[in-house]
Design an enzyme around this catalytic site. Structure first.
Site, short mmCIF file in Angstrom:
data_model
loop_
_atom_site.label_atom_id
_atom_site.label_comp_id
_atom_site.label_asym_id
_atom_site.label_seq_id
_atom_site.Cartn_x
_atom_site.Cartn_y
_atom_site.Cartn_z
N LYS A 1 0.84 -1.20 0.00
CA LYS A 1 0.00 0.00 0.00
C LYS A 1 0.88 1.25 0.00
O LYS A 1 1.91 1.29 0.69
CB LYS A 1 -0.92 -0.02 1.23
CG LYS A 1 -1.96 1.11 1.25
CD LYS A 1 -2.88 0.96 2.46
CE LYS A 1 -3.92 2.08 2.53
NZ LYS A 1 -4.82 1.92 3.68
N SER B 1 -9.69 2.06 2.88
CA SER B 1 -8.80 2.76 1.98
C SER B 1 -7.80 1.85 1.27
O SER B 1 -7.14 2.28 0.32
CB SER B 1 -8.03 3.84 2.77
OG SER B 1 -7.20 3.24 3.76
N SER C 1 -10.04 -0.31 7.14
CA SER C 1 -9.47 -0.14 5.81
C SER C 1 -8.79 -1.36 5.22
O SER C 1 -8.42 -1.35 4.05
CB SER C 1 -8.49 1.04 5.81
OG SER C 1 -9.17 2.26 5.92
#
EC number: 6.3.5.7
Length: 492
Positions: A77, A152, A176
């Protein structure tokens, strides 16, 4: 080959049945084939990945032992630092920022011979639940390209679901990892607060953030936790919770008692409710006893979360001012303009909304009314969970109140915030929680079961998740559906 788990790939490379170079080339071919439809990555590092793969192959040819992740491709990420790659946090503010060091989790992945493929898309600064708030491009759900992948960590979930990499790293501040995992039909694990080092993670809310793995199987999640969990002298909040390996704890044994907060589940869509209770029936069939637990205070969790998370975000993001690093407005001619224009032009609307909310609740006039009261309610939520765990070993909830929704279907920020109703409380209470695929909605979209344990009981949570995966035959159920998708089909 892209259907192999991380465990299977590492074993094959270690035994010489596959080469790390061949595995890496295969996954980049897979990415080139379908990334244009999904948009999971912000950046790729093919040259560096192939160089690393070649080193691993040479290491094996010399007879040297290989690490636990021998030749396994990993996606990261884009709020987690990797040397040689930009860390953008999907924001114009950090569009050209290149960190001078690896995050501890990345350092440990490299030490175990994992291969970094690139940086994955996300909501800007991890603020969002759709991955539509990226400053660069949206990410699409591989199960239905017209729908969001969640957020996210939407790029991480989509990459694993589309088989661009068998495992990926995400961060979880209020759901997330777990929400996008459920939306994309993969496994996502939020460890206990402190179980995994946050050194090298760009902070959103420091008392809530936690790095964790996403994978197609619970075994691969356990493997990743064995690689990077544990104390880190560079992160004072990290702890050594685990004496044994996660892999050694996996079994099909079911818990004796699972707690269910039934009153908190009212209002669920019929198909979501049916899937949740049919999932619990699998445990009951193996001898588990279900008990009701009182967690009505969780109805306040979303409100408390957005007060505390926004307050911490406003503080953490104050450093991005155009002075030291990050975006600097070319229109700024005074110090005041430098601050105002750099932040106003660099941050997206959702990030600015949270900064404004955070500064508001921290203001002298409002701090007692909002921030301090929210902190007090957080303590009550922690206490409520402790009381609930006196009656059971494990708690179970749905991950989400709906399957993945269409891009553009929900635009109101408050409605989007309410998507976190079943996930934020675990961050507020520092608890480990895993999202495991549990079946499909009436639209044929993936759903997830959330299993929650006490702080430090991460291995038990993974073990129960594995038990469900095996008894419910989740891998077999989901593999039948993969071939029906344009993105997920193709040659193996």
């Amino acid at each position: 080959m892209y259907r192999y788990s991380a465990l299977e790939l590492a074993k094959a490379v270690t035994l010489g049945e596959l080469t790390a170079t061949g595995v890496t080339q295969h996954f980049f071919h897979r990415i080139e084939e379908a990334e244009g439809q999904v948009g999971a990555f912000i950046s790729l590092c093919k040259e560096q990945a192939l160089e690393q793969a070649e080193l691993i192959d040479k290491k094996r040819s010399r007879g040297e032992p290989l690490g636990k992740l021998a030749g396994v491709p990993v996606g990261i990420k884009d709020n987690i630092h990797v040397t040689g790659l930009k860390t953008t946090c999907a924001s114009r503010v950090l569009e050209n920022y290149q960190p001078p060091f690896d995050a501890t989790v990345v350092e440990r992945i490299k030490k175990e011979d994992g291969i970094i493929l690139g940086k994955l898309n996300m909501d800007e600064f991890a603020m969002g639940s759709t991955t539509l708030y990226s400053a660069f491009h949206p990410t699409h759900n591989p199960w239905d390209l017209s729908r969001v992948p969640g957020g996210s960590s939407g790029g991480s979930a989509a990459a694993v679901s589309a088989r661009f990499c068998p495992v990926a790293l995400g961060s979880d501040t209020g759901g997330s990892i777990r929400q996008p995992a459920a939306f994309c039909g993969v496994v996502g694990f939020k460890p206990s607060y402190g179980a995994v080092s946050r050194y090298g993670l760009v902070a959103f809310a420091s008392s809530l953030d936690q790095i964790g793995p996403l994978a197609n199987t619970v075994e691969d999640v356990a493997l990743m936790m064995d690689v990077f969990s544990g104390r880190d002298p560079k992160d004072a909040t990290s702890r050594e919770f685990f004496r044994d390996s996660f892999m050694s704890k996996l079994s099909t044994e079911v818990p004796k008692v699972i707690g269910v907060p039934r009153t908190f589940l009212e209002g669920l869509r019929d198909d979501i409710r049916e899937n949740f209770f049919s999932s619990l029936a699998i445990f009951e069939g193996e001898g588990t006893h279900l008990v009701d637990v009182e967690l009505d205070i969780l109805s306040h969790a979303v409100s408390i979360y957005y007060i505390l998370a926004s307050a911490e975000a406003a503080t953490n993001l104050a450093r991005f001012d155009g002075v030291r690093y990050g975006y600097r407005s070319p229109q700024a001619h005074t110090i005041s303009q430098l601050y105002d224009l750099s932040r106003g032009e660099g941050f997206g609307k959702e990030v600015m909304r949270r900064i404004l909310l955070g500064n508001y609740v921290l203001s002298a006039e409002r701090q007692n009314v909002y921030y301090k009261k929210a902190t007090a309610v957080r303590a009550k939520i922690v206490k409520a969970f402790r009381t609930a765990f006196e009656k059971c070993e494990i708690l179970a909830m749905p991950v989400c109140s709906s399957p993945a929704f269409e891009i553009g279907e929900i635009l109101d920020p408050v409605t989007l915030y309410l998507q976190d109703i079943y996930t934020v409380a675990m961050n507020l209470a520092y608890l480990p929680a895993i999202a495991v695929p549990s079946g499909f909605s009436k639209e044929g979209l993936p759903l997830g079961l959330q299993i929650i344990g006490q702080q430090g009981q991460d291995q038990q949570v993974c073990q129960v998740g594995y038990s469900f995966q095996e008894h419910a035959q989740i891998k077999q159920l989901f593999s039948k559906r993969y071939a029906k998708s344009v993105v997920l089909g193709g040659q193996s």
